[in-house]
Design a protein around this motif. Structure first.
Motif, PDB file in Angstrom:
ATOM      1  N   ARG A   1       0.864  -1.232   0.065  1.00 35.28           N
ATOM      2  CA  ARG A   1      -0.014   0.092  -0.072  1.00 35.28           C
ATOM      3  C   ARG A   1       0.831   1.118  -0.086  1.00 35.28           C
ATOM      4  NH1 ARG A   1      -5.328  -0.892   1.624  1.00 35.28           N
ATOM      5  NH2 ARG A   1      -5.628  -3.166   2.185  1.00 35.28           N
ATOM      6  N   ASP A   2       1.912   1.471   0.790  1.00 36.98           N
ATOM      7  CA  ASP A   2       2.834   2.538   0.887  1.00 36.98           C
ATOM      8  C   ASP A   2       3.630   2.682  -0.293  1.00 36.98           C
ATOM      9  OD1 ASP A   2       1.766   2.762   3.516  1.00 36.98           O
ATOM     10  OD2 ASP A   2       3.775   2.047   4.442  1.00 36.98           O
ATOM     11  N   ARG A   3       4.014   1.533  -0.753  1.00 38.24           N
ATOM     12  CA  ARG A   3       4.791   1.532  -2.162  1.00 38.24           C
ATOM     13  C   ARG A   3       3.903   2.296  -3.353  1.00 38.24           C
ATOM     14  NH1 ARG A   3       9.526   2.802  -4.428  1.00 38.24           N
ATOM     15  NH2 ARG A   3       9.996   1.671  -6.347  1.00 38.24           N
ATOM     16  N   ALA A   4       2.685   1.655  -3.446  1.00 42.94           N
ATOM     17  CA  ALA A   4       1.881   2.019  -4.573  1.00 42.94           C
ATOM     18  C   ALA A   4       1.371   3.408  -4.245  1.00 42.94           C
ATOM     19  CB  ALA A   4       0.412   1.260  -4.304  1.00 42.94           C
ATOM     20  N   GLY A   5       1.373   3.969  -3.010  1.00 38.24           N
ATOM     21  CA  GLY A   5       0.782   5.364  -2.789  1.00 38.24           C
ATOM     22  C   GLY A   5       1.941   6.228  -3.297  1.00 38.24           C
ATOM     23  N   GLN A   6       3.170   5.940  -2.713  1.00 32.14           N
ATOM     24  CA  GLN A   6       4.468   6.639  -2.965  1.00 32.14           C
ATOM     25  C   GLN A   6       4.371   6.960  -4.477  1.00 32.14           C
ATOM     26  OE1 GLN A   6       6.251   8.033  -0.271  1.00 32.14           O
ATOM     27  NE2 GLN A   6       6.992   9.516  -1.862  1.00 32.14           N
ATOM     28  N   LEU A   7       4.465   5.773  -5.475  1.00 32.86           N
ATOM     29  CA  LEU A   7       4.588   5.770  -6.888  1.00 32.86           C
ATOM     30  C   LEU A   7       3.550   6.585  -7.616  1.00 32.86           C
ATOM     31  CD1 LEU A   7       6.101   2.056  -7.604  1.00 32.86           C
ATOM     32  CD2 LEU A   7       7.197   4.260  -7.179  1.00 32.86           C
ATOM     33  N   LEU A   8       2.276   6.540  -6.977  1.00 33.01           N
ATOM     34  CA  LEU A   8       1.323   7.120  -7.354  1.00 33.01           C
ATOM     35  C   LEU A   8       1.383   8.772  -7.401  1.00 33.01           C
ATOM     36  CD1 LEU A   8      -1.583   6.854  -8.776  1.00 33.01           C
ATOM     37  CD2 LEU A   8      -2.780   6.947  -6.679  1.00 33.01           C
TER      38      LEU A   8
ATOM     39  N   SER B   1       0.937   5.480   3.698  1.00 36.11           N
ATOM     40  CA  SER B   1       1.766   6.416   4.216  1.00 36.11           C
ATOM     41  C   SER B   1       2.768   6.850   3.194  1.00 36.11           C
ATOM     42  CB  SER B   1       2.701   5.671   5.249  1.00 36.11           C
ATOM     43  OG  SER B   1       3.302   6.644   6.081  1.00 36.11           O
ATOM     44  N   VAL B   2       2.818   8.202   2.822  1.00 36.32           N
ATOM     45  CA  VAL B   2       3.405   8.803   1.762  1.00 36.32           C
ATOM     46  C   VAL B   2       4.248   9.974   2.075  1.00 36.32           C
ATOM     47  CG1 VAL B   2       3.045   9.837  -0.579  1.00 36.32           C
ATOM     48  CG2 VAL B   2       1.579   7.808   0.070  1.00 36.32           C
ATOM     49  N   ARG B   3       5.421   9.764   1.620  1.00 33.00           N
ATOM     50  CA  ARG B   3       6.489  11.051   1.847  1.00 33.00           C
ATOM     51  C   ARG B   3       5.984  12.059   0.616  1.00 33.00           C
ATOM     52  NH1 ARG B   3       8.989   6.690   1.810  1.00 33.00           N
ATOM     53  NH2 ARG B   3      10.218   6.982  -0.084  1.00 33.00           N
ATOM     54  N   LEU B   4       4.886  12.895   0.538  1.00 37.07           N
ATOM     55  CA  LEU B   4       4.559  13.694  -0.364  1.00 37.07           C
ATOM     56  C   LEU B   4       5.492  14.615  -0.485  1.00 37.07           C
ATOM     57  CD1 LEU B   4       2.313  14.063  -2.431  1.00 37.07           C
ATOM     58  CD2 LEU B   4       1.102  15.334  -0.678  1.00 37.07           C
ATOM     59  N   ARG B   5       5.776  15.215   0.357  1.00 31.87           N
ATOM     60  CA  ARG B   5       6.847  16.477   0.492  1.00 31.87           C
ATOM     61  C   ARG B   5       8.011  16.351  -0.418  1.00 31.87           C
ATOM     62  NH1 ARG B   5       6.866  20.890   4.229  1.00 31.87           N
ATOM     63  NH2 ARG B   5       8.641  22.160   3.699  1.00 31.87           N
ATOM     64  N   ASP B   6       8.642  15.043  -0.263  1.00 29.07           N
ATOM     65  CA  ASP B   6       9.757  14.444  -1.216  1.00 29.07           C
ATOM     66  C   ASP B   6       9.459  14.761  -2.755  1.00 29.07           C
ATOM     67  OD1 ASP B   6      10.874  13.957   1.300  1.00 29.07           O
ATOM     68  OD2 ASP B   6      10.955  11.668   0.782  1.00 29.07           O
ATOM     69  N   GLU B   7       7.980  14.353  -3.125  1.00 24.37           N
ATOM     70  CA  GLU B   7       7.720  14.412  -4.725  1.00 24.37           C
ATOM     71  C   GLU B   7       7.632  15.772  -4.861  1.00 24.37           C
ATOM     72  OE1 GLU B   7       8.133  11.819  -6.036  1.00 24.37           O
ATOM     73  OE2 GLU B   7       8.117  10.482  -4.326  1.00 24.37           O
ATOM     74  N   LEU B   8       6.877  16.697  -3.861  1.00 23.16           N
ATOM     75  CA  LEU B   8       6.682  18.186  -4.184  1.00 23.16           C
ATOM     76  C   LEU B   8       7.998  18.840  -4.300  1.00 23.16           C
ATOM     77  CD1 LEU B   8       3.679  18.875  -1.592  1.00 23.16           C
ATOM     78  CD2 LEU B   8       3.563  18.347  -4.005  1.00 23.16           C
ATOM     79  N   GLU B   9       8.861  18.437  -3.427  1.00 21.02           N
ATOM     80  CA  GLU B   9      10.340  19.318  -3.838  1.00 21.02           C
ATOM     81  C   GLU B   9      11.074  18.912  -4.907  1.00 21.02           C
ATOM     82  OE1 GLU B   9      12.342  18.264  -0.102  1.00 21.02           O
ATOM     83  OE2 GLU B   9      11.353  19.588   0.945  1.00 21.02           O
ATOM     84  N   GLU B  10      10.609  17.630  -5.352  1.00 15.94           N
ATOM     85  CA  GLU B  10      11.275  17.268  -6.521  1.00 15.94           C
ATOM     86  C   GLU B  10      10.769  17.707  -7.908  1.00 15.94           C
ATOM     87  OE1 GLU B  10      14.212  14.972  -8.855  1.00 15.94           O
ATOM     88  OE2 GLU B  10      14.205  15.351  -6.707  1.00 15.94           O
ATOM     89  N   TRP B  11       9.503  17.896  -8.065  1.00 14.15           N
ATOM     90  CA  TRP B  11       8.938  17.938  -9.150  1.00 14.15           C
ATOM     91  C   TRP B  11       7.936  19.207  -9.297  1.00 14.15           C
ATOM     92  CZ3 TRP B  11      10.900  15.041 -12.418  1.00 14.15           C
ATOM     93  CH2 TRP B  11      11.705  13.788 -11.944  1.00 14.15           C
ATOM     94  N   LEU B  12       7.377  19.825  -8.287  1.00 19.54           N
ATOM     95  CA  LEU B  12       6.404  20.758  -8.362  1.00 19.54           C
ATOM     96  C   LEU B  12       7.053  22.290  -8.574  1.00 19.54           C
ATOM     97  CD1 LEU B  12       3.482  21.607  -8.260  1.00 19.54           C
ATOM     98  CD2 LEU B  12       3.492  21.953  -5.634  1.00 19.54           C
ATOM     99  N   PRO B  13       6.845  22.947  -9.640  1.00 21.99           N
ATOM    100  CA  PRO B  13       7.551  24.063  -9.764  1.00 21.99           C
ATOM    101  C   PRO B  13       7.112  25.218  -8.792  1.00 21.99           C
ATOM    102  CG  PRO B  13       6.773  23.298 -11.842  1.00 21.99           C
ATOM    103  CD  PRO B  13       6.124  22.307 -10.711  1.00 21.99           C
ATOM    104  N   GLY B  14       8.184  25.945  -8.186  1.00 17.03           N
ATOM    105  CA  GLY B  14       7.496  26.842  -7.458  1.00 17.03           C
ATOM    106  C   GLY B  14       7.617  26.474  -5.890  1.00 17.03           C
TER     107      GLY B  14
ATOM    108  N   PHE C   1       2.985  11.391   5.605  1.00 14.82           N
ATOM    109  CA  PHE C   1       1.649  11.598   5.865  1.00 14.82           C
ATOM    110  C   PHE C   1       0.916  10.267   5.658  1.00 14.82           C
ATOM    111  CE2 PHE C   1      -2.687  12.814   5.306  1.00 14.82           C
ATOM    112  CZ  PHE C   1      -2.802  13.730   6.466  1.00 14.82           C
ATOM    113  N   LEU C   2      -0.040   9.740   6.581  1.00 18.50           N
ATOM    114  CA  LEU C   2      -0.610   8.422   6.517  1.00 18.50           C
ATOM    115  C   LEU C   2      -2.270   9.033   6.038  1.00 18.50           C
ATOM    116  CD1 LEU C   2      -1.177   5.736   6.987  1.00 18.50           C
ATOM    117  CD2 LEU C   2      -2.206   6.160   9.434  1.00 18.50           C
ATOM    118  N   PHE C   3      -2.497   8.680   4.828  1.00 22.58           N
ATOM    119  CA  PHE C   3      -3.531   8.922   4.109  1.00 22.58           C
ATOM    120  C   PHE C   3      -4.614   7.862   4.689  1.00 22.58           C
ATOM    121  CE2 PHE C   3      -0.767  11.120   1.629  1.00 22.58           C
ATOM    122  CZ  PHE C   3      -1.203  12.517   1.146  1.00 22.58           C
ATOM    123  N   THR C   4      -5.760   8.322   5.273  1.00 12.01           N
ATOM    124  CA  THR C   4      -6.591   7.265   5.783  1.00 12.01           C
ATOM    125  C   THR C   4      -8.296   7.777   5.387  1.00 12.01           C
ATOM    126  OG1 THR C   4      -7.214   8.514   8.121  1.00 12.01           O
ATOM    127  CG2 THR C   4      -5.308   6.824   7.884  1.00 12.01           C
TER     128      THR C   4
END
Length: 449
Positions: A257-264, A425-438, A371-374
């Motif tokens: 679940r965590d792996r699928a969420g992170q990759l999504l 449980s997803v490290r969303l901030r990691d993806e935002l820092e890597e890919w979200l402009p601004g 963050f744990l998405f529930t």
């Protein structure tokens, strides 16, 4: 040639019967209340009965009816458990399957689109569809060069059925509102109608898929099957095996679940940055969890590029800047940026702090390192926004959604819904820092000494 349109009269009659059923249940509910049941219990029973009928009809009809059902299904996690539980299985079916097109109709469509000798293109062709969805179904086959392929065949008459269904559904969109707390169904249906021509154009879909396949060809985390052959209403792509995300949601391990969420989340934010395209149909039926290469971590397989948002510069930089300012508590700055982008009309004045609170479903996951998405979390957010007595509900009615942000908004909310279904449980901030402009502040440029 196909059973999709059934008869237009039959489809229209089934959809038209839905509001009558809703009205009948409302009368039943009034009787229950007079009989002594509390309004809250009666409302839940009404919602459950309405949902049962709605998703049964939407799943049977394919076309625009099923498409709406799939779009709504990702918000199942926002519903109260006592309501969502009984029909979660029906929603999952909408994500993965629909009644198939008759074999004779499939053969006729292939002969018309690929030529009378279409069988010579394949070493093997499985007559039973591997998947059947809203506007087409997929058959597993072996291409003449030995590659395993997925053959997507569009239902004849799909365009007419899509437009007819969505027109009919839009007439009673207001009655569907209680099924998805805090969401206005009518703009969703209107947006689907506007994109019908894109959804039906397999040439456009093939181009979007080829671009993604080329960009992610050597990616360790995301797999996009390449296009093998494309013609009008038939699309042949490489076959990928894997566990459907709906199955991971149903019985996946916490690690899966965590792996699928992170990759999504990674695919959602990296796709526009890398391809200039946003995959805009993020329901679980379009994703697979694949084994990793050489014993490595699982990868995410991505299917169906029929609906994409074209974002040549990636996601708008304003989103990243607004989110960064929100995390820093800069309510006034966020409010000014939203006004500049047209989220707040000039004739309206809102409390910046209240706007920041309204955006909590997007801010909270970005605040934490992980963050744990529930379902419980998304339900609390949906209840807060859906309650007519709450300031968040009133504020939501005053905000405006600029056309350029329509698909981005829907994809973001849908993805959050799927993450909550996954309980990931997803490290969303990691993806935002890597890919979200601004999202990250620009490094100051040092002046030469």
């Amino acid at each position: 040639m196909s059973d999709l349109p059934r008869k237009a009269v039959t489809r229209t009659a089934k959809l038209a019967a839905l509001p009558l059923g809703f009205a009948g249940r409302a009368t039943w509910g009034l009787g229950k209340r007079i009989g002594g049941k509390s309004a809250e219990i009666v409302a839940r029973e009404l919602q459950q009965r309405t949902a049962d009928q709605l998703f049964k009809v939407l799943g049977e009809l394919k076309g625009g009816a099923m498409k709406l059902g799939q779009a709504l299904s990702v918000f199942e996690s926002a519903l109260p458990e006592e309501v969502a539980g009984p029909y979660r299985a029906a929603l999952t079916k909408l994500q993965e399957a629909a009644p198939p097109m008759p074999t004779k109709a499939v053969h006729a469509a292939l002969a018309e689109r690929l030529g009378e000798d279409w069988r010579e293109l394949f070493l093997e062709f499985e007559e039973k569809p591997a998947a059947a969805a809203s506007i087409g179904q997929v058959h597993r086959a072996v291409w003449h060069d030995g590659r395993e392929v997925a053959v997507k065949v569009q239902y004849p008459g799909a365009g007419e059925a899509l437009l007819s269904d969505l027109a009919q559904l839009s007439r009673f969109a207001r009655l569907l509102g209680p099924l998805v707390p805090g969401m206005d169904i009518k703009p969703l249906i209107a947006e689907m109608r506007e994109r019908v021509s894109e959804e039906l154009d397999y040439d456009l879909e093939a181009r979007a898929q080829r671009e993604h396949a080329a960009e992610f060809a050597d990616d360790p985390d995301v797999v996009v099957p390449d296009v093998v052959h494309q013609s009008d209403q038939v699309l042949v792509t490489e076959w990928i095996d894997g566990v459907p995300l709906s199955q991971v949601i149903a019985d996946g391990t916490p690690e899966e679940r965590d792996r699928a969420g992170q990759l999504l989340a990674r695919f959602l934010f990296s796709g526009p940055a890398r391809t200039g395209l946003l995959h805009a149909d993020p329901h679980p039926g379009n994703f697979r969890l694949l084994p990793g290469e050489d014993g490595g971590q699982e990868r995410l397989g991505v299917l169906d590029f029929g609906t994409v948002d074209r974002l040549p510069g990636g996601l708008p930089e304003t989103i990243g800047v607004c989110l960064r300012m929100a995390l820093e508590g800069e309510a006034e700055t966020v409010y000014e940026l939203l006004c500049d982008e047209g989220f707040v009309k000039e004739s309206i004045e809102l409390d910046p702090e209240a706007v920041l609170e309204y955006l909590l479903p997007i801010i909270e996951p970005a605040e934490a390192d992980e963050f744990l998405f529930t379902r419980e979390w998304i339900r609390s957010q949906a209840a807060r926004i859906a309650d007519p007595r709450s300031p968040a509900h009133q504020l939501g009615k005053q905000l405006n959604l600029p056309p350029a942000y329509l698909l981005i908004h829907r994809v973001t909310l849908s993805t959050i819904g799927v993450l909550c279904q996954l309980n990931a449980s997803v490290r969303l901030r990691d993806e935002l820092e890597e890919w979200l402009p601004g999202f990250l502040p620009e490094e100051p440029v040092e002046e030469p000494a």
